[in-house]
Write a protein that holds these residues in place. Sequence first.
Motif, PDB file in Angstrom:
ATOM      1  N   GLN A  65      15.786  -6.861  -4.660  1.00 54.98           N
ATOM      2  CA  GLN A  65      16.510  -7.863  -3.915  1.00 54.98           C
ATOM      3  C   GLN A  65      15.481  -8.801  -3.051  1.00 54.98           C
ATOM      4  N   ASP A  66      15.217  -9.863  -3.619  1.00 54.87           N
ATOM      5  CA  ASP A  66      14.234 -10.716  -2.726  1.00 54.87           C
ATOM      6  C   ASP A  66      14.757 -12.156  -3.022  1.00 54.87           C
ATOM      7  N   SER A  67      14.640 -12.939  -2.110  1.00 55.81           N
ATOM      8  CA  SER A  67      15.294 -14.615  -2.364  1.00 55.81           C
ATOM      9  C   SER A  67      14.254 -15.276  -3.260  1.00 55.81           C
ATOM     10  N   THR A  68      13.110 -14.784  -3.395  1.00 53.15           N
ATOM     11  CA  THR A  68      11.972 -15.513  -4.359  1.00 53.15           C
ATOM     12  C   THR A  68      12.496 -15.346  -5.899  1.00 53.15           C
ATOM     13  N   PHE A  69      13.190 -14.273  -5.985  1.00 50.25           N
ATOM     14  CA  PHE A  69      13.562 -14.082  -7.484  1.00 50.25           C
ATOM     15  C   PHE A  69      14.536 -15.040  -7.729  1.00 50.25           C
ATOM     16  N   GLU A  70      15.078 -15.765  -6.896  1.00 51.87           N
ATOM     17  CA  GLU A  70      16.274 -16.717  -7.395  1.00 51.87           C
ATOM     18  C   GLU A  70      15.455 -18.097  -8.049  1.00 51.87           C
ATOM     19  N   VAL A  99       4.421 -15.855  -0.661  1.00 49.81           N
ATOM     20  CA  VAL A  99       5.340 -15.102   0.081  1.00 49.81           C
ATOM     21  C   VAL A  99       5.758 -13.794  -0.847  1.00 49.81           C
ATOM     22  N   ARG A 100       5.790 -14.022  -2.169  1.00 52.88           N
ATOM     23  CA  ARG A 100       6.361 -12.893  -2.977  1.00 52.88           C
ATOM     24  C   ARG A 100       5.269 -11.683  -2.895  1.00 52.88           C
ATOM     25  N   GLU A 101       3.935 -12.177  -2.936  1.00 57.19           N
ATOM     26  CA  GLU A 101       2.702 -11.353  -3.094  1.00 57.19           C
ATOM     27  C   GLU A 101       2.979 -10.497  -1.536  1.00 57.19           C
ATOM     28  N   ASP A 102       2.984 -11.334  -0.550  1.00 59.95           N
ATOM     29  CA  ASP A 102       2.905 -10.437   0.969  1.00 59.95           C
ATOM     30  C   ASP A 102       4.233  -9.560   0.953  1.00 59.95           C
ATOM     31  N   HIS A 107       6.286  -4.113   0.857  1.00 52.21           N
ATOM     32  CA  HIS A 107       7.087  -2.896   0.045  1.00 52.21           C
ATOM     33  C   HIS A 107       6.410  -1.894  -0.249  1.00 52.21           C
ATOM     34  N   HIS A 108       5.231  -2.018  -0.724  1.00 49.76           N
ATOM     35  CA  HIS A 108       4.061  -1.178  -1.154  1.00 49.76           C
ATOM     36  C   HIS A 108       3.654  -0.249  -0.009  1.00 49.76           C
ATOM     37  N   ALA A 109       3.421  -0.737   1.103  1.00 44.89           N
ATOM     38  CA  ALA A 109       3.113  -0.085   2.239  1.00 44.89           C
ATOM     39  C   ALA A 109       4.091   1.005   2.654  1.00 44.89           C
ATOM     40  N   PHE A 110       5.242   0.221   2.820  1.00 45.81           N
ATOM     41  CA  PHE A 110       6.334   1.135   3.413  1.00 45.81           C
ATOM     42  C   PHE A 110       6.597   2.192   2.317  1.00 45.81           C
ATOM     43  N   ARG A 111       6.540   2.002   1.230  1.00 38.99           N
ATOM     44  CA  ARG A 111       6.476   3.226   0.172  1.00 38.99           C
ATOM     45  C   ARG A 111       5.557   4.392   0.416  1.00 38.99           C
ATOM     46  N   MET A 112       4.389   3.810   0.623  1.00 39.34           N
ATOM     47  CA  MET A 112       3.406   4.776   0.656  1.00 39.34           C
ATOM     48  C   MET A 112       3.040   5.284   2.202  1.00 39.34           C
ATOM     49  N   LYS A 113       3.774   4.984   2.995  1.00 39.65           N
ATOM     50  CA  LYS A 113       3.704   5.099   4.572  1.00 39.65           C
ATOM     51  C   LYS A 113       3.279   6.893   4.961  1.00 39.65           C
ATOM     52  N   GLY A 114       4.179   7.792   4.267  1.00 46.29           N
ATOM     53  CA  GLY A 114       3.927   9.053   4.588  1.00 46.29           C
ATOM     54  C   GLY A 114       3.127   9.918   3.555  1.00 46.29           C
ATOM     55  N   LYS A 115       2.517   9.094   2.602  1.00 49.66           N
ATOM     56  CA  LYS A 115       1.886   9.955   1.616  1.00 49.66           C
ATOM     57  C   LYS A 115       0.454  10.319   1.977  1.00 49.66           C
TER      58      LYS A 115
END
Length: 168
Positions: A65-70, A99-102, A107-115
């Motif tokens: 879900q992201d507004s850039t997909f619209e 904006v989408r790349e950022d 999103h990737h950083a949040f997923r990999m936080k505890g890794k």
Amino acid sequence: MRLEKCWFCSSTVYPGHGIQFVRNDAKVFRFCRSKCHKNFKMKRNPRKVKWTKAYRRLHGKDMTQDSTFEFERKRNRPERYDRNLAENTLKAIKKIAKVREDRAAGHHAFRMKGKKAKKQREEAKELEQGITLVKAPSVLQEEPSLTLPKIKVKVSHQESQENRAMEE
């Protein structure tokens, strides 16, 4: 020039590329490559095949879900050509891509936080188990702090007889 989406993996199909399959009920399926077409013919579900966009979105690997997909939505209403509008659209496309790349990076950083901590714990455990592969046995005998403490377990005489009976 119309860029289509692959029905199976959701990648872009450029004009003159890919395969088009038309079912008896006139439903059109477009595929980017033979790999997607073959998987479709084998009746595979794209949500269960790990390399597809559908799988990645369903399992939280990609943003859903992201507004850039619209902006990527397909529009069938023709617009009258306006040079200023086209110029502004091209400028906006660059901003939206940034904006989408950022957001994807966040999103990737949040997923990999505890890794990282988890990986360090696993590597330490593996090193602890295979310390003899890293250090020579003679060094381990000289310095007992490098080895794991040995635990002695007392076995009653009755249990050992039962084990012998089972072995025979």
